[in-house]
Design a protein around this motif. Structure first.
Motif, PDB file in Angstrom:
ATOM      1  N   MET A  30       0.837  -1.200   0.000  1.00 56.95           N
ATOM      2  CA  MET A  30       0.000   0.000   0.000  1.00 56.95           C
ATOM      3  C   MET A  30       0.874   1.253   0.000  1.00 56.95           C
ATOM      4  N   SER A  31       0.374   2.299  -0.653  1.00 59.27           N
ATOM      5  CA  SER A  31       1.010   3.600  -0.469  1.00 59.27           C
ATOM      6  C   SER A  31       0.534   4.161   0.863  1.00 59.27           C
ATOM      7  N   PHE A  32       1.217   5.186   1.343  1.00 58.85           N
ATOM      8  CA  PHE A  32       0.839   5.765   2.632  1.00 58.85           C
ATOM      9  C   PHE A  32      -0.583   6.323   2.595  1.00 58.85           C
ATOM     10  N   LEU A  33      -0.955   6.940   1.480  1.00 60.14           N
ATOM     11  CA  LEU A  33      -2.300   7.501   1.365  1.00 60.14           C
ATOM     12  C   LEU A  33      -3.357   6.410   1.250  1.00 60.14           C
ATOM     13  N   GLU A  34      -3.017   5.286   0.634  1.00 63.00           N
ATOM     14  CA  GLU A  34      -3.960   4.160   0.583  1.00 63.00           C
ATOM     15  C   GLU A  34      -4.215   3.616   1.984  1.00 63.00           C
ATOM     16  N   MET A  35      -3.158   3.600   2.796  1.00 67.01           N
ATOM     17  CA  MET A  35      -3.333   3.176   4.186  1.00 67.01           C
ATOM     18  C   MET A  35      -4.290   4.115   4.912  1.00 67.01           C
ATOM     19  N   LEU A  36      -4.161   5.432   4.682  1.00 64.83           N
ATOM     20  CA  LEU A  36      -5.062   6.391   5.302  1.00 64.83           C
ATOM     21  C   LEU A  36      -6.491   6.231   4.781  1.00 64.83           C
ATOM     22  N   ASP A  37      -6.619   5.877   3.502  1.00 64.69           N
ATOM     23  CA  ASP A  37      -7.952   5.613   2.948  1.00 64.69           C
ATOM     24  C   ASP A  37      -8.652   4.493   3.712  1.00 64.69           C
ATOM     25  N   VAL A  38      -7.915   3.432   3.992  1.00 66.70           N
ATOM     26  CA  VAL A  38      -8.482   2.288   4.707  1.00 66.70           C
ATOM     27  C   VAL A  38      -8.889   2.692   6.122  1.00 66.70           C
ATOM     28  N   VAL A  39      -8.026   3.459   6.796  1.00 67.73           N
ATOM     29  CA  VAL A  39      -8.340   3.936   8.141  1.00 67.73           C
ATOM     30  C   VAL A  39      -9.593   4.810   8.115  1.00 67.73           C
ATOM     31  N   ASN A  40      -9.693   5.674   7.106  1.00 68.09           N
ATOM     32  CA  ASN A  40     -10.862   6.558   7.004  1.00 68.09           C
ATOM     33  C   ASN A  40     -12.142   5.785   6.724  1.00 68.09           C
ATOM     34  N   GLU A  41     -12.042   4.737   5.918  1.00 71.19           N
ATOM     35  CA  GLU A  41     -13.231   3.921   5.656  1.00 71.19           C
ATOM     36  C   GLU A  41     -13.771   3.321   6.957  1.00 71.19           C
ATOM     37  N   GLU A  42     -12.865   2.870   7.811  1.00 71.14           N
ATOM     38  CA  GLU A  42     -13.290   2.303   9.095  1.00 71.14           C
ATOM     39  C   GLU A  42     -13.911   3.377   9.982  1.00 71.14           C
ATOM     40  N   LEU A  43     -13.337   4.591   9.942  1.00 73.22           N
ATOM     41  CA  LEU A  43     -13.890   5.686  10.752  1.00 73.22           C
ATOM     42  C   LEU A  43     -15.293   6.065  10.278  1.00 73.22           C
ATOM     43  N   ILE A  44     -15.477   6.075   8.958  1.00 70.90           N
ATOM     44  CA  ILE A  44     -16.785   6.430   8.400  1.00 70.90           C
ATOM     45  C   ILE A  44     -17.838   5.393   8.792  1.00 70.90           C
ATOM     46  N   VAL A  45     -17.464   4.110   8.753  1.00 68.63           N
ATOM     47  CA  VAL A  45     -18.392   3.038   9.140  1.00 68.63           C
ATOM     48  C   VAL A  45     -18.818   3.205  10.600  1.00 68.63           C
ATOM     49  N   LYS A  46     -17.882   3.658  11.432  1.00 63.09           N
ATOM     50  CA  LYS A  46     -18.181   3.863  12.854  1.00 63.09           C
ATOM     51  C   LYS A  46     -18.962   5.148  13.109  1.00 63.09           C
ATOM     52  N   GLY A  47     -19.076   5.986  12.072  1.00 62.58           N
ATOM     53  CA  GLY A  47     -19.770   7.252  12.245  1.00 62.58           C
ATOM     54  C   GLY A  47     -18.871   8.372  12.730  1.00 62.58           C
ATOM     55  N   ASP A  48     -17.551   8.140  12.683  1.00 59.67           N
ATOM     56  CA  ASP A  48     -16.598   9.168  13.112  1.00 59.67           C
ATOM     57  C   ASP A  48     -16.169  10.035  11.934  1.00 59.67           C
ATOM     58  N   ASP A  49     -15.632  11.201  12.253  1.00 63.43           N
ATOM     59  CA  ASP A  49     -15.144  12.118  11.231  1.00 63.43           C
ATOM     60  C   ASP A  49     -13.837  11.584  10.658  1.00 63.43           C
ATOM     61  N   PRO A  50     -13.741  11.374   9.338  1.00 69.79           N
ATOM     62  CA  PRO A  50     -12.497  10.857   8.757  1.00 69.79           C
ATOM     63  C   PRO A  50     -11.359  11.869   8.863  1.00 69.79           C
ATOM     64  N   ILE A  51     -10.163  11.375   8.777  1.00 65.85           N
ATOM     65  CA  ILE A  51      -8.971  12.229   8.837  1.00 65.85           C
ATOM     66  C   ILE A  51      -8.866  13.008   7.533  1.00 65.85           C
ATOM     67  N   ALA A  52      -8.785  14.330   7.624  1.00 62.53           N
ATOM     68  CA  ALA A  52      -8.658  15.161   6.424  1.00 62.53           C
ATOM     69  C   ALA A  52      -7.190  15.249   6.021  1.00 62.53           C
ATOM     70  N   PHE A  53      -6.906  14.861   4.783  1.00 64.19           N
ATOM     71  CA  PHE A  53      -5.561  15.028   4.241  1.00 64.19           C
ATOM     72  C   PHE A  53      -5.696  15.396   2.773  1.00 64.19           C
ATOM     73  N   GLU A  54      -4.682  16.080   2.258  1.00 68.37           N
ATOM     74  CA  GLU A  54      -4.761  16.596   0.896  1.00 68.37           C
ATOM     75  C   GLU A  54      -4.085  15.641  -0.081  1.00 68.37           C
ATOM     76  N   HIS A  55      -4.653  15.528  -1.269  1.00 63.93           N
ATOM     77  CA  HIS A  55      -4.065  14.687  -2.306  1.00 63.93           C
ATOM     78  C   HIS A  55      -4.699  15.037  -3.641  1.00 63.93           C
ATOM     79  N   ASP A  56      -4.014  14.658  -4.696  1.00 59.29           N
ATOM     80  CA  ASP A  56      -4.571  14.877  -6.030  1.00 59.29           C
ATOM     81  C   ASP A  56      -4.082  13.782  -6.960  1.00 59.29           C
ATOM     82  N   CYS A  57      -2.926  13.962  -7.571  1.00 53.04           N
ATOM     83  CA  CYS A  57      -2.495  13.023  -8.617  1.00 53.04           C
ATOM     84  C   CYS A  57      -2.067  11.666  -8.069  1.00 53.04           C
TER      85      CYS A  57
END
Length: 243
Positions: free
Chosen positions: A31-58
């Motif tokens: 995984m890339s570092f941002l993909e790891m954060l995506d997975v963490v955020n998906e779990e937070l969203i399922v729990k109803g928590d606010d996902p971690i905001a981070f910036e990305h584009d390309c």
């Protein structure tokens, strides 16, 4: 891998932030570092928590928007790599990873790991361009530019404006960024007409935005994901004196 994350959470620029602990379980080394954060955020969203905001584009190491301090290092432990191109195989099972936003007065926090880097845009708007109408694009070899100058100008032009140089500098200096933008135009024929006005305007804009001064410790060069060399700071100083 199972990792422990200590993430800076801050709702907005006015509220105080704090470090919050998260568990990242079953992380693939590929995984890339941002993909790891995506997975963490998906779990937070399922729990109803606010996902971690981070910036990305390309997510290809081109745009420079993936600005995160990882264990105190801009973009993480690997040299010449942006956060989006950092892979989890650079860490070990059980590691604790600290994630923080860029720390600079000129880069105020918007939310969590996202900062406002529009100060860089305003520095560029002050003079980091060629405003003279040169007509249509000439053939590639029509302008007599020595290869050495063309190569050095291209080295400077690889700067993606991510802000790692500012974040890694104890003075939050933007000298490496500004020097790269000034140098690549100062080395080309198209940039000669406006070069005196350009360097004065850009340095003044840099100071106005609140960036600090360079004290020649060169953390900026070490942190730059595009390996911009400190030699360009010398070029900036020379151009500023001659202006």
């Amino acid at each position: 891998m199972d990792l422990k994350l200590k993430v800076w959470r801050q709702k907005n620029s006015k509220e105080k932030g704090k470090i919050v602990n998260y568990d990242a379980k079953g992380v693939s080394p590929d995984m890339s570092f941002l993909e790891m954060l995506d997975v963490v955020n998906e779990e937070l969203i399922v729990k109803g928590d606010d996902p971690i905001a981070f910036e990305h584009d390309c997510r290809e190491g081109i745009c420079g928007s993936c600005n995160i301090m990882i264990n105190g290092e801009a973009h993480g432990p690997l040299p010449g790599v942006t956060t989006c191109q950092l892979h989890m195989r650079s860490f070990k099972d059980g590691d604790t990873i600290y994630l923080e936003p860029w720390r600079a007065k000129a880069f105020p926090v918007i939310k969590d790991l996202v900062v406002d880097r529009s100060a860089f845009d305003r520095v560029i708007q002050s003079g980091g361009f060629v405003s003279i109408n040169t007509g249509g694009a000439p053939d590639a070899n029509a302008l007599p530019i020595p290869k050495k100058d063309a190569d050095v100008a291209m080295d400077a032009a690889t700067c993606i404006g991510c802000g790692a140089c500012v974040a890694s500098c104890k003075n939050a200096s933007a000298m490496l960024f500004v020097s790269a933008k000034v140098s690549h135009l100062a080395l080309l024929p198209q940039g000669q007409v406006e070069k005196k006005e350009r360097v004065k305007n850009m340095v003044n804009a840099m100071d106005k935005e609140g960036f600090g001064n360079c004290t020649n410790q060169y953390e900026c060069e070490a942190a730059c994901p595009k390996d911009i060399k400190r030699d360009f700071i010398r070029v900036l100083n020379k151009e500023f004196i001659l202006s």
